[in-house]
Enzyme design. Structure first.
Site, PDB file in Angstrom:
ATOM      1  CG  HIS A 235      -8.293  -5.022   6.386  1.00  0.00           C
ATOM      2  ND1 HIS A 235      -8.978  -3.883   6.009  1.00  0.00           N
ATOM      3  CD2 HIS A 235      -7.014  -4.622   6.627  1.00  0.00           C
ATOM      4  CE1 HIS A 235      -8.149  -2.855   6.015  1.00  0.00           C
ATOM      5  NE2 HIS A 235      -6.949  -3.274   6.393  1.00  0.00           N
TER       6      HIS A 235
ATOM      7  CG  HIS B 243      -4.405  -4.093   8.987  1.00  0.00           C
ATOM      8  ND1 HIS B 243      -4.049  -3.798   7.699  1.00  0.00           N
ATOM      9  CD2 HIS B 243      -3.663  -5.171   9.356  1.00  0.00           C
ATOM     10  CE1 HIS B 243      -3.120  -4.656   7.291  1.00  0.00           C
ATOM     11  NE2 HIS B 243      -2.870  -5.502   8.274  1.00  0.00           N
TER      12      HIS B 243
ATOM     13  CG  ASP C 183      -5.603   1.339  10.027  1.00  0.00           C
ATOM     14  OD1 ASP C 183      -5.393   0.103  10.046  1.00  0.00           O
ATOM     15  OD2 ASP C 183      -5.515   2.018   8.983  1.00  0.00           O
ATOM     16  CG  HIS C 184      -9.225  -0.628   8.336  1.00  0.00           C
ATOM     17  ND1 HIS C 184      -9.854  -0.165   7.206  1.00  0.00           N
ATOM     18  CD2 HIS C 184      -7.919  -0.276   8.216  1.00  0.00           C
ATOM     19  CE1 HIS C 184      -8.955   0.432   6.424  1.00  0.00           C
ATOM     20  NE2 HIS C 184      -7.775   0.378   7.020  1.00  0.00           N
TER      21      HIS C 184
ATOM     22  CG  HIS D 290      -4.071  -4.592   2.772  1.00  0.00           C
ATOM     23  ND1 HIS D 290      -2.946  -3.810   2.793  1.00  0.00           N
ATOM     24  CD2 HIS D 290      -4.750  -4.291   3.913  1.00  0.00           C
ATOM     25  CE1 HIS D 290      -2.940  -3.076   3.908  1.00  0.00           C
ATOM     26  NE2 HIS D 290      -4.014  -3.345   4.599  1.00  0.00           N
TER      27      HIS D 290
ATOM     28  CG  ASP E  76      -6.425  -0.398   4.115  1.00  0.00           C
ATOM     29  OD1 ASP E  76      -7.201   0.559   3.928  1.00  0.00           O
ATOM     30  OD2 ASP E  76      -5.719  -0.519   5.142  1.00  0.00           O
TER      31      ASP E  76
ATOM     32  CG  HIS F 254      -5.980   4.607   4.455  1.00  0.00           C
ATOM     33  ND1 HIS F 254      -5.480   5.055   5.658  1.00  0.00           N
ATOM     34  CD2 HIS F 254      -6.123   3.271   4.576  1.00  0.00           C
ATOM     35  CE1 HIS F 254      -5.327   4.016   6.475  1.00  0.00           C
ATOM     36  NE2 HIS F 254      -5.703   2.921   5.848  1.00  0.00           N
TER      37      HIS F 254
HETATM   38 ZN   LIG Z   1      -4.967  -2.337   6.309  1.00  0.00          ZN
END
Ligand SMILES: [Zn+2]
Length: 256
Positions: free
Chosen positions: A56, A58, A60-61, A114, A131, A169
């Site tokens: 996805h 985001h 942090d990915h 998400h 996530d 995570h």
């Molecule tokens: Zn995420």
């Protein structure tokens, strides 16, 4: 016969970038939110990054994905989403992503909730869930409804019970604490919490989860279980089994 080897590259404070190997020097990573720890691993292990899978949009990915692909020539696959800025091959439900140089291929599952375009990759007894599904938890509903998340989680829950869960995570210990608020009487959950606490005390990774175990301990996979619905009713007396209960416990956790 090479066997898929999956290991965690820690990133930021609690992200995991999953590193996939299958015997040779070619490798793939899932959700490289930053490039530095991946590049250090490639150098240290003398590996050749060939593929990058994104679940996805985001940061942090995906934050390290295109720097890595520029440096290595690795091919990037991800969900069709204009918020992912870079050159990649968009994939959708039922597509198979062939990692030919590793002799591996993964099926793409669309799992909105998400985010609106979140996907997961499954194959070789593994699930890379980003996530969407965490061990003993699920992602926050930033862009989706409880109904969408319920459909997405049902899809993941229907995978073979021995499927190993690799999520984005290290949230498992806190997830267990919340899950015990929902289901204090769940013996399998209490046992899971003890295992996870011991692993974290040693600084170890609590993943992968195993799907059949998640079905017994993860409240978001148990939104039709009597005990979970009853706990949800303490927060919303109108809670009914399924997506509505999932939504109630998700909101409860958001404010927990
Ligand atoms: Zn995420």
């Amino acid at each position: 016969m090479p066997i898929l080897n999956v290991s965690a590259i820690p990133a930021f404070t609690d992200n995991y970038i999953w590193l996939l190997r299958n015997g040779g020097t070619a490798c793939a990573v899932v959700d490289p939110g930053e490039s530095r720890p991946v590049r250090e691993t490639l150098l240290r292990e003398n590996l050749d990054l060939r593929y990058i899978l994104l679940t996805h949009h985001h940061p942090d990915h995906v934050g390290g994905a295109f720097e890595l692909s520029e440096h290595t020539g690795a091919k990037v696959f991800g969900p069709r989403d204009s918020r992912i800025k870079g050159e990649f091959q968009p994939v959708e439900e039922n597509d198979r992503v062939a990692l030919a140089e590793l002799g591996l291929s993964f099926e793409v599952l669309e799992v909105p909730g998400h985010t609106a375009t979140h996907i997961a990759f499954t194959g070789h007894g593994c699930l890379f869930s980003g996530d969407t599904l965490f061990s003993v938890g699920c992602g926050r509903l930033f862009e989706g409804t409880p109904e969408q998340m319920q459909v997405s989680l049902d899809k993941l829950a229907s995978l073979p019970p021995e499927t190993r869960l690799y999520c984005g995570h290290e949230y498992t210990e806190a997830n267990c604490r919340f899950a015990l608020e929902v289901e204090p009487g769940n013996a399998a959950l209490r046992q899971k919490f003890a295992q996870v606490t011991a692993l974290r005390a040693d600084g170890k990774v609590t993943l992968p989860g195993v799907l059949h175990e998640e079905l017994a301990v993860n409240p978001f996979l148990r939104s039709r279980e009597k005990a979970v619905v009853q706990a949800a009713r303490e927060h919303d007396p109108s809670a009914i089994p399924g997506a509505h209960t999932l939504g109630v416990i998700r909101r409860w956790k958001d404010h927990w």
